[in-house]
Scaffold this motif. Structure first.
Motif, PDB file in Angstrom:
ATOM      1  N   GLN A   1      68.279  97.613  22.140  1.00 26.79           N
ATOM      2  CA  GLN A   1      68.967  98.563  21.266  1.00 26.79           C
ATOM      3  C   GLN A   1      69.245  97.893  19.921  1.00 26.79           C
ATOM      4  OE1 GLN A   1      72.063 100.795  23.155  1.00 26.79           O
ATOM      5  NE2 GLN A   1      73.114 101.206  21.215  1.00 26.79           N
ATOM      6  N   LYS A   2      68.568  98.398  18.878  1.00 31.28           N
ATOM      7  CA  LYS A   2      68.715  97.818  17.538  1.00 31.28           C
ATOM      8  C   LYS A   2      69.978  98.367  16.875  1.00 31.28           C
ATOM      9  CE  LYS A   2      63.739  97.193  16.939  1.00 31.28           C
ATOM     10  NZ  LYS A   2      62.543  97.532  16.141  1.00 31.28           N
ATOM     11  N   GLN A   3      70.369  97.721  15.786  1.00 29.67           N
ATOM     12  CA  GLN A   3      71.595  98.114  15.097  1.00 29.67           C
ATOM     13  C   GLN A   3      71.487  99.506  14.474  1.00 29.67           C
ATOM     14  OE1 GLN A   3      72.253  94.728  12.442  1.00 29.67           O
ATOM     15  NE2 GLN A   3      73.908  93.996  13.776  1.00 29.67           N
ATOM     16  N   ASN A   4      70.260  99.932  14.147  1.00 28.12           N
ATOM     17  CA  ASN A   4      70.096 101.278  13.575  1.00 28.12           C
ATOM     18  C   ASN A   4      70.080 102.369  14.649  1.00 28.12           C
ATOM     19  OD1 ASN A   4      67.621 100.964  14.803  1.00 28.12           O
ATOM     20  ND2 ASN A   4      66.407 101.106  12.906  1.00 28.12           N
ATOM     21  N   GLY A   5      70.261 101.958  15.909  1.00 24.82           N
ATOM     22  CA  GLY A   5      70.326 102.922  17.001  1.00 24.82           C
ATOM     23  C   GLY A   5      69.028 103.131  17.744  1.00 24.82           C
ATOM     24  N   ASP A   6      67.909 102.598  17.231  1.00 25.53           N
ATOM     25  CA  ASP A   6      66.623 102.735  17.928  1.00 25.53           C
ATOM     26  C   ASP A   6      66.676 102.033  19.276  1.00 25.53           C
ATOM     27  OD1 ASP A   6      65.661 104.136  15.818  1.00 25.53           O
ATOM     28  OD2 ASP A   6      64.420 102.513  14.992  1.00 25.53           O
ATOM     29  N   VAL A   7      66.101 102.697  20.272  1.00 25.83           N
ATOM     30  CA  VAL A   7      66.096 102.159  21.642  1.00 25.83           C
ATOM     31  C   VAL A   7      64.666 102.097  22.149  1.00 25.83           C
ATOM     32  CG1 VAL A   7      66.829 102.544  24.031  1.00 25.83           C
ATOM     33  CG2 VAL A   7      68.401 103.049  22.158  1.00 25.83           C
ATOM     34  N   SER A   8      64.301 101.006  22.770  1.00 25.21           N
ATOM     35  CA  SER A   8      62.990 100.854  23.398  1.00 25.21           C
ATOM     36  C   SER A   8      63.164 100.047  24.679  1.00 25.21           C
ATOM     37  CB  SER A   8      62.005 100.159  22.455  1.00 25.21           C
ATOM     38  OG  SER A   8      62.461  98.863  22.126  1.00 25.21           O
ATOM     39  N   SER A   9      62.110  99.992  25.486  1.00 22.15           N
ATOM     40  CA  SER A   9      62.224  99.251  26.741  1.00 22.15           C
ATOM     41  C   SER A   9      60.864  98.744  27.177  1.00 22.15           C
ATOM     42  CB  SER A   9      62.810 100.147  27.843  1.00 22.15           C
ATOM     43  OG  SER A   9      61.845 101.102  28.269  1.00 22.15           O
ATOM     44  N   LYS A  10      60.893  97.802  28.096  1.00 17.47           N
ATOM     45  CA  LYS A  10      59.662  97.351  28.748  1.00 17.47           C
ATOM     46  C   LYS A  10      59.984  97.077  30.214  1.00 17.47           C
ATOM     47  CE  LYS A  10      60.400  92.589  27.092  1.00 17.47           C
ATOM     48  NZ  LYS A  10      59.805  91.474  26.309  1.00 17.47           N
ATOM     49  N   ALA A  11      58.962  97.340  31.050  1.00 17.31           N
ATOM     50  CA  ALA A  11      59.153  97.157  32.486  1.00 17.31           C
ATOM     51  C   ALA A  11      58.945  95.693  32.851  1.00 17.31           C
ATOM     52  CB  ALA A  11      58.171  98.030  33.253  1.00 17.31           C
ATOM     53  N   LEU A  12      59.856  95.185  33.674  1.00 19.45           N
ATOM     54  CA  LEU A  12      59.769  93.794  34.123  1.00 19.45           C
ATOM     55  C   LEU A  12      59.785  93.732  35.641  1.00 19.45           C
ATOM     56  CD1 LEU A  12      62.256  91.920  31.730  1.00 19.45           C
ATOM     57  CD2 LEU A  12      59.778  92.165  31.479  1.00 19.45           C
ATOM     58  N   SER A  13      59.083  92.735  36.160  1.00 18.40           N
ATOM     59  CA  SER A  13      59.102  92.515  37.608  1.00 18.40           C
ATOM     60  C   SER A  13      60.433  91.870  38.000  1.00 18.40           C
ATOM     61  CB  SER A  13      57.945  91.605  38.013  1.00 18.40           C
ATOM     62  OG  SER A  13      58.133  90.306  37.463  1.00 18.40           O
ATOM     63  N   MET A  14      60.686  91.812  39.288  1.00 14.25           N
ATOM     64  CA  MET A  14      61.937  91.220  39.768  1.00 14.25           C
ATOM     65  C   MET A  14      62.042  89.744  39.362  1.00 14.25           C
ATOM     66  SD  MET A  14      62.105  93.021  43.551  1.00 14.25           S
ATOM     67  CE  MET A  14      63.656  92.262  44.026  1.00 14.25           C
ATOM     68  N   SER A  15      60.935  89.029  39.447  1.00 12.52           N
ATOM     69  CA  SER A  15      60.978  87.609  39.094  1.00 12.52           C
ATOM     70  C   SER A  15      61.138  87.417  37.587  1.00 12.52           C
ATOM     71  CB  SER A  15      59.712  86.901  39.587  1.00 12.52           C
ATOM     72  OG  SER A  15      58.553  87.469  39.014  1.00 12.52           O
ATOM     73  N   LYS A  16      60.516  88.270  36.789  1.00  8.97           N
ATOM     74  CA  LYS A  16      60.633  88.157  35.321  1.00  8.97           C
ATOM     75  C   LYS A  16      62.063  88.424  34.854  1.00  8.97           C
ATOM     76  CE  LYS A  16      56.436  87.128  33.933  1.00  8.97           C
ATOM     77  NZ  LYS A  16      56.174  85.858  33.195  1.00  8.97           N
ATOM     78  N   VAL A  17      62.750  89.353  35.500  1.00  8.57           N
ATOM     79  CA  VAL A  17      64.145  89.622  35.148  1.00  8.57           C
ATOM     80  C   VAL A  17      65.005  88.391  35.450  1.00  8.57           C
ATOM     81  CG1 VAL A  17      66.177  90.998  35.731  1.00  8.57           C
ATOM     82  CG2 VAL A  17      63.985  92.113  35.414  1.00  8.57           C
ATOM     83  N   LYS A  18      64.729  87.758  36.582  1.00 12.30           N
ATOM     84  CA  LYS A  18      65.490  86.564  36.945  1.00 12.30           C
ATOM     85  C   LYS A  18      65.246  85.438  35.927  1.00 12.30           C
ATOM     86  CE  LYS A  18      65.761  87.552  41.885  1.00 12.30           C
ATOM     87  NZ  LYS A  18      65.299  87.195  43.252  1.00 12.30           N
ATOM     88  N   GLU A  19      64.010  85.329  35.469  1.00  9.58           N
ATOM     89  CA  GLU A  19      63.699  84.333  34.431  1.00  9.58           C
ATOM     90  C   GLU A  19      64.480  84.642  33.155  1.00  9.58           C
ATOM     91  OE1 GLU A  19      59.568  83.878  33.573  1.00  9.58           O
ATOM     92  OE2 GLU A  19      59.007  83.648  35.687  1.00  9.58           O
ATOM     93  N   TRP A  20      64.512  85.906  32.754  1.00 13.29           N
ATOM     94  CA  TRP A  20      65.212  86.297  31.525  1.00 13.29           C
ATOM     95  C   TRP A  20      66.703  85.993  31.636  1.00 13.29           C
ATOM     96  CZ3 TRP A  20      69.015  89.958  30.402  1.00 13.29           C
ATOM     97  CH2 TRP A  20      69.206  90.255  29.048  1.00 13.29           C
ATOM     98  N   LEU A  21      67.276  86.293  32.796  1.00  7.83           N
ATOM     99  CA  LEU A  21      68.702  86.003  33.005  1.00  7.83           C
ATOM    100  C   LEU A  21      68.970  84.504  32.916  1.00  7.83           C
ATOM    101  CD1 LEU A  21      69.418  88.396  36.016  1.00  7.83           C
ATOM    102  CD2 LEU A  21      70.248  88.677  33.665  1.00  7.83           C
ATOM    103  N   SER A  22      68.068  83.728  33.513  1.00 11.91           N
ATOM    104  CA  SER A  22      68.245  82.267  33.508  1.00 11.91           C
ATOM    105  C   SER A  22      68.109  81.698  32.104  1.00 11.91           C
ATOM    106  CB  SER A  22      67.210  81.628  34.448  1.00 11.91           C
ATOM    107  OG  SER A  22      67.304  80.230  34.425  1.00 11.91           O
ATOM    108  N   GLN A  23      67.100  82.190  31.389  1.00 18.06           N
ATOM    109  CA  GLN A  23      66.878  81.680  30.027  1.00 18.06           C
ATOM    110  C   GLN A  23      68.062  81.962  29.122  1.00 18.06           C
ATOM    111  OE1 GLN A  23      63.250  83.595  28.838  1.00 18.06           O
ATOM    112  NE2 GLN A  23      61.940  82.316  30.153  1.00 18.06           N
ATOM    113  N   ASN A  24      68.701  83.108  29.303  1.00 14.25           N
ATOM    114  CA  ASN A  24      69.824  83.486  28.449  1.00 14.25           C
ATOM    115  C   ASN A  24      71.181  83.145  29.063  1.00 14.25           C
ATOM    116  OD1 ASN A  24      68.624  85.103  26.031  1.00 14.25           O
ATOM    117  ND2 ASN A  24      67.502  85.845  27.840  1.00 14.25           N
TER     118      ASN A  24
END
Length: 573
Positions: free
Chosen positions: A473-496
Motif C-alpha cells: 500500500q503506497k502513500q498515494n493509496g494505490d494497492v497491489s499484491s503478489k502471491a507468495l508460497s508458505m515458505s516465501k512468506v516465512k522468508e519475508w517475515l524472517s528478513q524483516n
C-alpha cells in the motif's frame, strides 16, 4: 208439509284414487325439485380438446401424434413433465437425452438413433418435426424413464403414467338414481356443465375430493365431479415401473479426500524434487485445456508423472479447464458435436495416463451459457463413469459475480457429479484495491453454510489456499499484491524480523511492516498451520467429503499435517 229426509253419501272411489295420484305426483315433483335445486345444468361440454389428448397427472397436457402404430409425444411435454434436461441440438438437428449412465442422440426423421454412440435401428423415426413442433416416439423412451402409457377407448386419449402414481378405484352405486345426478360436472355443483355420464355399477377412478363431491374419471379418460353418496370407494394402488438400468461402479474413496492440485503451465515438475505429502490421497495435475472452438484439447500430460503418482499411492484426477475464455467456451460447449469431441479426447487421455478421475475446472463463463456447462457435465459423466472415472467439478461460492459465479447451476451439477470442490478463496482478489485476507475464516464459513443449502455435504470438498498475498500500500493509496508460497512468506517475515500476531477478525496470523526506504506499508494474512488447521476443522464440523489445496507448489511441509482429516466426523463417499 212434506218431510224431506237426507243422508250422507260416500264419494265415488274414482275421485279418491284421482286425489291420491295427484297428491303423489305433487310429492314426487316436489322431491325432484328439491333434489335438483339449484336446477341441474343441461349444458354438455367436451372434456378433451383436439385429437389424441395426452392425459397426465389428472389433466390434459397437450396432444399426441399417432403415425401408423407409433405414438409421438411433444418435446415440450417431455421437457416440462418428464425430464427438463432433454434438449434439442440445432447443429446436429437431434434431440439429446442424458440419463445417469446413457447419452442418447435422436436425429430428426431418422430410423436410427444412438445410445452411448452405438447405433440402434427402428422401424420408425425416433424424432419428428411437424411444423415448428418436435415430437419423440414414446416406445424408445420407456427404456430411459419410469413411465408407461395406454390408449383409452372411445376418446383415443394417450394416458401417460409414471412410477409412484396413486390410483384410487371406485364404483357407482347400484341404485335407482336420477340421470341428472349421474352426470360428471365441471365443478362441484349441479348447475355447472357436464362432460359425460356414468351408469350404476360402472367402475371409475377417484382422483380428488371437494366438499361433498369426488372428482372421478371414466375408463375412456373423461372426468368430472359427482356427489360422494353415489360412489363406493375401492382399493388404493400405486403404479410401479422399474427400469432395468445398469449402474456404473466408480471406485469409492477410502476415508476423507485430501487432494492437492499440481499446477502445470508449460511442463511437468521434476518428481524427484517433490517432497513427501503425508495425508494426501488424490493429486490433480492441470494437464488439459480447451484449445479452440471445435473442442480440441491441449494436452500437457506426462506418463512419467502419472507413474510416479501411482507409485506414491495417489489417485490421479486429471484437470480439464475451459482456458477461462468465455468466447471460446460459448462456441465449444454450445454444440453437441463439440461436446462429444471433448469427451472423446478426455476418455482417450484417461487411458493414456491411467487416470482415476477427471476434475472439471470451468470458470469465467457468460451467465447465459451456464446451461451449456451443465449439459456438458451431464453428457460426459455417463462416459466417465463407464470408464471407471470419478467425476469432480470445481465451483465458487454463491455470489453476484456473473462470469465467476452466476453461471454455475450448482444444484443440478451436484446431482450429476460425484464431488464438487468449492474454491473457498480469493475473498480479496490480487487486483483488489482493498488489502485483505485471501480467505478469512468467518467469510469461508458463512459462504459454506449458504452453499450447503444446495450442495450435499457428502459431495462437497473444501478447497483451501496454500498461498497468501503480500499487499503493498503506497502513500498515494494505490494497492497491489503478489502471491507468495508458505515458505516465501516465512522468508519475508524472517528478513524483516517480523513476528505475526493473531487476528481474531480473520482467524489468521497477521503481519504488517512499513518500509521507510520504499515508503510502502506491507500487509499479509498468513496461510500457515493455524489457518490450515482451522480450515480442516470446518470440513470436520460440516461433515464434508474432504479438502483440496491450491496448489502443491505453494505448500511447505507443515501444510499436509495441518490439513489431514481423521476419519471421525468426516463423510466417507
Amino acid at each position: 208439509m212434506y218431510k224431506i229426509e237426507t243422508s250422507k253419501q260416500k264419494p265415488p272411489a274414482k275421485k279418491l284414487i284421482f286425489a291420491g295420484l295427484l297428491f303423489a305426483i305433487i310429492l314426487i315433483a316436489s322431491s325432484v325439485f328439491m333434489l335438483l335445486y339449484p336446477f341441474a345444468s343441461k349444458e354438455k361440454v367436451s372434456y378433451f380438446k383436439g385429437n389424441h389428448p395426452i392425459l397426465f397427472n389428472g389433466k390434459q397436457e397437450g396432444n399426441a401424434i399417432i403415425n401408423g402404430e407409433s405414438i409421438y409425444l411433444p418435446l415440450t411435454f417431455l421437457q416440462e413433465f418428464i425430464d427438463e434436461s432433454i434438449i434439442f441440438d440445432e447443429d446436429s438437428q437431434s434431440v439429446i437425452i442424458a440419463t445417469t449412465n446413457k447419452v442418447v442422440q435422436m436425429p430428426l426423421e431418422s430410423f436410427t438413433y444412438y445410445m452411448n454412440e452405438k447405433p440402434l435401428k427402428l422401424d420408425f423415426s425416433a424424432a419428428k418435426q411437424i411444423g415448428k413442433d418436435r415430437y419423440l416416439a414414446i416406445e424408445p423412451l420407456l427404456a430411459f424413464y419410469p413411465i408407461n402409457y395406454s390408449i383409452l377407448p372411445k376418446t383415443g386419449a394417450v394416458w401417460v403414467q409414471k412410477n409412484g402414481d396413486t390410483l384410487v378405484s371406485g364404483k357407482v352405486q347400484d341404485k335407482d338414481i336420477h340421470e341428472e345426478l349421474l352426470r360428471l360436472r365441471t365443478n362441484a355443483s349441479l348447475d355447472s356443465p357436464y362432460t359425460d355420464s356414468v351408469s350404476p355399477k360402472e367402475k371409475v377412478l377417484i382422483e380428488q375430493e371437494k366438499g361433498d363431491y369426488y372428482f372421478i374419471r371414466k375408463e375412456d379418460g373423461t372426468a368430472g365431479y359427482l356427489k360422494k353418496q353415489y360412489i363406493k370407494k375401492g382399493e388404493i394402488k400405486q403404479v410401479a415401473i422399474s427400469l432395468e438400468e445398469s449402474v456404473n461402479t466408480v471406485p469409492i474413496m477410502q476415508g476423507p479426500i485430501q487432494l492437492t492440485w499440481e499446477a502445470v503451465y508449460t511442463k511437468n515438475p521434476n518428481t524427484s524434487k517433490i517432497p513427501k505429502m503425508p495425508g494426501v490421497n488424490v493429486i490433480s495435475p492441470t494437464w488439459f485445456e480447451l484449445a479452440d472452438e471445435k473442442g480440441s484439447i491441449k494436452n500437457l500430460g506426462s506418463k512419467d508423472y502419472s507413474k510416479w503418482a501411482r507409485k506414491q499411492g495417489y489417485q490421479i484426477w486429471g484437470l480439464f479447464s475451459n482456458a477461462f475464455d468465455p468466447v471460446l467456451t460459448h462456441e465449444a460447449f454450445g454444440s453437441f458435436e463439440t461436446r462429444k469431441n471433448m469427451i472423446r479426447q478426455l476418455l482417450h487421455f484417461s487411458q493414456m495416463y491411467e487416470l482415476n478421475g477427471v476434475n472439471l475446472d470451468i470458470e469465467n463463463v457468460n451467465p447465459e451459457d451456464g446451461p451449456f456447462i451443465t449439459q456438458f457435465v451431464r453428457e460426459a459423466t455417463p462416459y466417465f463413469h463407464e470408464a471407471g472415472l470419478v467425476v469432480s467439478m470445481d465451483i465458487t461460492f454463491i455470489s453476484s459475480s456473473g462470469n465467476w459465479s452466476a453461471f454455475y447451476e450448482r444444484e443440478k451439477l451436484a446431482e450429476i457429479t460425484d464431488y464438487m470442490v468449492v474454491m473457498a478463496y480469493d475473498e480479496h482478489w490480487g487486483s483488489s484495491q482493498v488489502a485483505g485476507s485471501v480467505a478469512s475464516l468467518p467469510w469461508v464459513e458463512e459462504n459454506l453454510k449458504q452453499l450447503l443449502k444446495v450442495v450435499p455435504n457428502d459431495k462437497l470438498i473444501l478447497g483451501v489456499p496454500l498461498y497468501t498475498r503480500l499487499w503493498e500500500q503506497k502513500q498515494n493509496g494505490d494497492v497491489s499484491s503478489k502471491a507468495l508460497s508458505m515458505s516465501k512468506v516465512k522468508e519475508w517475515l524472517s528478513q524483516n524480523k517480523i513476528t505475526p500476531v493473531y487476528d481474531p477478525e480473520s482467524g489468521q496470523n497477521y503481519a504488517e511492516h512499513y518500509s521507510e526506504k520504499d515508503k510502502i506499508t506491507y500487509k499479509v494474512w498468513l496461510e500457515d498451520e493455524i489457518s490450515l488447521s482451522k480450515r480442516a476443522e470446518l470440513a470436520r464440523k460440516y461433515n464434508l467429503a474432504g479438502v483440496a489445496g491450491w496448489s502443491r507448489y505453494f505448500a511447505d511441509e507443515t501444510a499436509w499435517a495441518a490439513l489431514t482429516l481423521n476419519n471421525k466426523g468426516v463423510t466417507k463417499k
